[in-house]
Design an enzyme around this catalytic site. Structure first.
Site, mmCIF file in Angstrom:
data_model
loop_
_atom_site.group_PDB
_atom_site.id
_atom_site.type_symbol
_atom_site.label_atom_id
_atom_site.label_comp_id
_atom_site.label_asym_id
_atom_site.label_seq_id
_atom_site.Cartn_x
_atom_site.Cartn_y
_atom_site.Cartn_z
ATOM 1 N N CYS A 68 0.832 -1.207 0.000
ATOM 2 C CA CYS A 68 0.000 0.000 0.000
ATOM 3 C C CYS A 68 0.867 1.258 0.000
ATOM 4 O O CYS A 68 1.485 1.590 1.014
ATOM 5 C CB CYS A 68 -0.926 -0.024 1.222
ATOM 6 N N CYS A 71 -0.108 3.957 2.522
ATOM 7 C CA CYS A 71 0.315 3.576 3.880
ATOM 8 C C CYS A 71 1.733 4.049 4.157
ATOM 9 O O CYS A 71 2.056 4.459 5.274
ATOM 10 C CB CYS A 71 0.252 2.059 4.046
#
Length: 316
Positions: A68, A71
């Protein structure tokens, strides 16, 4: 009540309060904690201890995944804030890919997903890689802000723009756009900085590439208005040359320049004053310009609401 480290069971050094108490109690004076004191990796071996720790100190749960990209943008911000808040909350990082059962139990459906847990229960959450300023505003609902916080990038850019340093503002906003490509407010702010630096075509191109709903939002409309009014307005040098003049033409041109510079309130006030003094100037040009500014800002903009009322009162 002391914070208990969920890894060791030992008390940490800083007494804290729950989110419900944080808004009413002053932050305790304490020596700065280390990163390892307030940031932990969450997995099956310690989740029970973390939930038990949340009975004494709130836990900010960062659910992330290695693949991700947002993230990776969010996690360093949360880590910095955890240290900055000096134990007001623990930051627990959960790799959802490595811990699918825990992720499922927590109801994580997409990442990043940040949850605030206190007294063993969910208090609040947000999804997505929010900018630092928004995360600080979110945390402020539950915790007193730490002292001596450096200005956020947004504040630095706004200060630079207000000081006439469009190049610095542009550089900061460009970095924010790269970091948060889906936070369109930064693209609009970058367009505003481009206009301030005389790069109107670049600004127009940037606005044209926004999603339709963002293109028609008040903030983007306001920047487009600055571009359009800037094309009509006299230059700053020409305005300076009018110093000492107070005739209707000079007042109108100053107001137009204020609007073009984004100082909408001053421009609207100047146009309203001109209407009161010389309603017939240039075929009611002041009133027509007021209506153009209202249209550019949007019907719901606070200045539109305020100055429509003032205009109505003056006319009727």
């Amino acid at each position: 009540m002391p914070i208990v480290d969920p890894r060791t069971g030992e008390p940490l050094s800083s007494p804290q309060v729950s989110p419900q108490e944080a808004s009413t109690q002053p932050a305790a004076d304490a020596a700065p904690l280390r990163a390892e004191d307030v940031i932990i990796e969450l997995d099956a071996s310690n989740i029970q201890q973390v939930l038990e720790a949340s009975m004494q100190v709130p836990v900010l749960l960062d659910c992330w995944a290695p693949w991700c990209e947002p993230c990776k943008t969010l996690m360093p911000i949360l880590e910095k804030l955890a240290i900055e808040y000096n134990g007001a909350f623990l930051l627990a990082k959960l790799d959802v890919e490595a811990n699918p059962e825990i992720s499922s139990q927590l109801g994580v459906r997409s990442v990043p997903d940040v949850k605030l847990v206190s007294q063993g229960g969910l208090v609040d959450s947000f999804q997505g890689a929010l900018p630092e300023k928004q995360i600080r505003e979110w945390l402020a609902r539950y915790f007193p802000a730490p002292e001596d916080v450096p200005p956020s990038p947004e504040d630095q850019a706004a200060e630079a723009l207000a000081a006439g340093d469009a190049a610095t503002a542009r550089e900061i906003y460009q970095q924010l756009v790269v970091q948060y490509p889906e936070h369109y407010a930064y693209q609009v702010a970058l367009a505003r900085a481009l206009v301030a630096g005389g790069l109107t075509e670049d600004a127009r191109s940037l606005l044209d590439n926004l999603p339709p709903e963002e293109r028609e939002a008040p903030a983007a409309r306001g920047v487009r208005a600055s571009i359009a009014f800037g094309e009509q307005a006299l230059s700053h040098a020409e305005i300076d040359a009018m110093q000492g003049r107070d005739d209707s033409e000079a007042q109108f041109q100053r107001a137009l320049r204020q609007v073009a510079d984004g100082d909408y309130e001053a421009g609207l006030e100047s146009l309203l004053t001109l209407m009161k003094q010389d309603r017939g100037y240039n075929d009611d040009a002041a009133r027509k310009m007021l209506l153009q500014v209202f249209d550019a800002l949007g019907a719901d903009h606070p200045l539109t609401v305020t100055y429509r009322r003032k205009l109505f009162t003056m006319m009727y």
